[in-house]
Design an enzyme around this catalytic site. Structure first.
Site, short mmCIF file in Angstrom:
data_model
loop_
_atom_site.label_atom_id
_atom_site.label_comp_id
_atom_site.label_asym_id
_atom_site.label_seq_id
_atom_site.Cartn_x
_atom_site.Cartn_y
_atom_site.Cartn_z
N ASP A 1 -4.25 6.81 10.62
CA ASP A 1 -2.83 6.60 10.27
C ASP A 1 -2.33 7.64 9.27
O ASP A 1 -1.29 8.28 9.49
CB ASP A 1 -2.62 5.20 9.67
CG ASP A 1 -2.57 4.11 10.74
OD1 ASP A 1 -2.17 4.39 11.88
OD2 ASP A 1 -2.93 2.96 10.40
N ALA B 1 3.85 -0.08 -1.23
CA ALA B 1 2.43 0.04 -1.59
C ALA B 1 1.58 -0.87 -0.70
O ALA B 1 0.57 -1.40 -1.14
CB ALA B 1 2.24 -0.30 -3.07
N GLY B 2 1.98 -1.03 0.56
CA GLY B 2 1.23 -1.87 1.50
C GLY B 2 0.14 -1.08 2.20
O GLY B 2 -0.28 0.00 1.74
N LYS C 1 -6.98 -4.65 10.87
CA LYS C 1 -7.47 -3.35 10.38
C LYS C 1 -8.52 -3.48 9.26
O LYS C 1 -9.36 -2.59 9.09
CB LYS C 1 -6.30 -2.49 9.88
CG LYS C 1 -5.38 -2.03 11.00
CD LYS C 1 -4.32 -1.06 10.49
CE LYS C 1 -3.35 -0.69 11.58
NZ LYS C 1 -2.43 0.39 11.21
P1 NAP Z 1 2.61 -4.19 4.53
O1 NAP Z 1 1.20 -3.92 4.23
O2 NAP Z 1 3.06 -5.60 4.80
O3 NAP Z 1 3.49 -3.60 3.28
C1 NAP Z 1 4.87 -3.77 3.23
C2 NAP Z 1 5.45 -3.02 2.04
O4 NAP Z 1 6.87 -3.13 2.12
C3 NAP Z 1 5.05 -3.59 0.68
O5 NAP Z 1 5.00 -2.53 -0.25
C4 NAP Z 1 6.23 -4.53 0.37
O6 NAP Z 1 6.45 -4.73 -1.01
C5 NAP Z 1 7.39 -3.73 0.94
N1 NAP Z 1 8.53 -4.56 1.30
C6 NAP Z 1 8.63 -5.42 2.35
N2 NAP Z 1 9.85 -5.99 2.37
C7 NAP Z 1 10.55 -5.47 1.32
C8 NAP Z 1 11.85 -5.66 0.81
N3 NAP Z 1 12.71 -6.50 1.40
N4 NAP Z 1 12.23 -4.95 -0.27
C9 NAP Z 1 11.36 -4.09 -0.88
N5 NAP Z 1 10.10 -3.86 -0.44
C10 NAP Z 1 9.69 -4.56 0.64
O7 NAP Z 1 3.12 -3.36 5.80
P2 NAP Z 1 2.57 -1.93 6.33
O8 NAP Z 1 1.51 -2.19 7.35
O9 NAP Z 1 2.27 -1.09 5.14
O10 NAP Z 1 3.84 -1.37 7.14
C11 NAP Z 1 4.99 -0.94 6.45
C12 NAP Z 1 5.97 -0.24 7.39
O11 NAP Z 1 5.36 0.91 7.96
C13 NAP Z 1 6.45 -1.10 8.56
O12 NAP Z 1 7.82 -0.86 8.76
C14 NAP Z 1 5.67 -0.56 9.74
O13 NAP Z 1 6.37 -0.71 10.97
C15 NAP Z 1 5.54 0.90 9.37
N6 NAP Z 1 4.39 1.56 10.00
C16 NAP Z 1 4.63 2.59 10.86
C17 NAP Z 1 3.57 3.22 11.46
C18 NAP Z 1 3.81 4.37 12.42
O14 NAP Z 1 2.91 4.72 13.19
N7 NAP Z 1 4.98 5.00 12.37
C19 NAP Z 1 2.25 2.82 11.20
C20 NAP Z 1 2.03 1.76 10.31
C21 NAP Z 1 3.12 1.14 9.72
P3 NAP Z 1 5.69 -5.91 -1.83
O15 NAP Z 1 4.32 -5.36 -2.15
O16 NAP Z 1 6.51 -6.10 -3.04
O17 NAP Z 1 5.64 -7.11 -0.94
#
Ligand code: NAP
Length: 300
Positions: A122, A148-149, A86
């Site tokens: 998104d 905050a990802g 992305k």
């Molecule tokens: P990402 O950029 O890798 O960010 C992950 C986030 O989760 C970070 O804030 C991370 O914290 C936190 N995290 C991960 N493991 C953790 C734990 N064990 N305890 C506390 N915090 C934790 O991922 P993303 O792309 O943002 O995606 C995040 C979620 O959204 C996923 O579950 C994904 O499937 C979902 N999603 C859904 C859709 C949809 O269409 N419904 C679209 C996009 C994403 P740190 O910064 O501290 O590492």
């Protein structure tokens, strides 16, 4: 070349013939074979009689430039972009929509006569789904975003446009919450906090959104918050859609909260991409049915 969505008796995925007018679409990712976008989008084309076909392309990072060239050469009209491309795809596009530029990521490409334009659907897809399914107005509300990802970035950007009273961003790594709050400080009242302040922040929020992967399959017994932390009347929202209802949502529902799962965001981000490509309203109900059936079949 005219890319307008020509009526057609059916698309290739529906068993209709691919002919010399069929327009190509697709999703790129690495991995990509798990993606539900092809079945969802081909159903959308079928429902709206668009002569298009949508495939999944497994593209590695070092193939992105060649892929962008291929999109131009072959007249592929639209592409969805998923993890991990992305951000990196942006340098191969000709124009980036201002919202996608602010978010710093693109999930949808529109090919306008060889000019590739990047959008991010998104965050706006999430907000459209939230408003339709759980919270018709976010104006004046106190919002808590956990995580905050990449996904949180799009969501905070889209939520800020809805004029909430404030958005608190809680993250395991405080630095990333601070960075996100700083990036959009001109758009809304944003407050970064560390995970230690989560219980108190939950008690003050009208809307609590889990944007982390905590609770996602196979770790379905995990939740980012404790049961009973939300105040009465608060809405619980989770981006995860596998499982369709996470532990966070199941517990909130048991306590009488309105809950909102991640499937709607997935459907709506695709619906907005479809609208960019075809200029037609997306057949959201049919798209949802198809994805739900696939997710249920996967589990049985
Ligand atoms: P990402 O950029 O890798 O960010 C992950 C986030 O989760 C970070 O804030 C991370 O914290 C936190 N995290 C991960 N493991 C953790 C734990 N064990 N305890 C506390 N915090 C934790 O991922 P993303 O792309 O943002 O995606 C995040 C979620 O959204 C996923 O579950 C994904 O499937 C979902 N999603 C859904 C859709 C949809 O269409 N419904 C679209 C996009 C994403 P740190 O910064 O501290 O590492």
């Amino acid at each position: 070349m005219n890319y307008s969505a020509e009526p057609f008796a059916g698309n290739a995925a529906a068993g209709g013939a691919i002919d010399s007018h069929t327009v190509l679409y697709g999703v790129i990712g690495d991995p990509v074979r798990h993606s539900k976008s092809p079945i969802m989008m081909n159903r959308a084309f079928r429902e709206t009689s668009v002569n298009g076909v949508y495939a999944a392309f497994h593209i590695k990072e070092d193939q992105l430039a060649a892929f962008a060239g291929g999109v131009r050469a072959m007249g592929i009209r639209g592409v969805n972009v998923t993890i991990p491309h992305k951000v990196n795809i942006m340098k191969y596009l000709d124009e980036i929509d201002p919202a996608a530029a602010a978010i710093g990521a693109v999930n949808t490409i529109v090919n306008e006569d060889g000019k590739l334009i990047g959008y991010n659907t998104d965050g706006v897809g999430y907000v459209r789904s939230l408003k339709e399914e759980a919270m018709p107005s976010i104006a004046g509300k106190r919002v808590l975003v956990i995580g905050a990802g990449g996904a949180a970035r799009g969501i905070v950007h889209a939520l800020a446009a809805e004029r909430p009273e404030r958005i608190v961003i809680a993250n395991r790594s405080l630095g990333k919450a601070e960075e996100l709050a700083g990036a959009f400080a001109n758009l809304a009242e944003l407050e970064p906090i560390a995970s230690g302040g989560l219980e108190e922040a939950c008690g003050q929020a009208d809307l609590v959104i889990n944007t982390t992967s905590v609770g996602m399959y196979p770790n379905v017994d995990e939740s980012p918050v404790g049961k009973g932390w939300l105040k009465e009347g608060a809405v619980a929202s989770d981006l995860i859609y596998n499982p369709l209802a996470t532990r966070f949502l199941r517990e909130a529902e048991q306590l009488g909260h309105t809950v909102h799962g991640g499937l709607g965001m997935f459907i709506q981000q695709g619906a907005i991409a479809f609208e960019h490509w075809t200029g037609k309203p997306a057949p959201v109900q049919a798209m949802r049915e198809t994805v739900l059936a696939a997710l249920n079949g996967q589990r049985s």
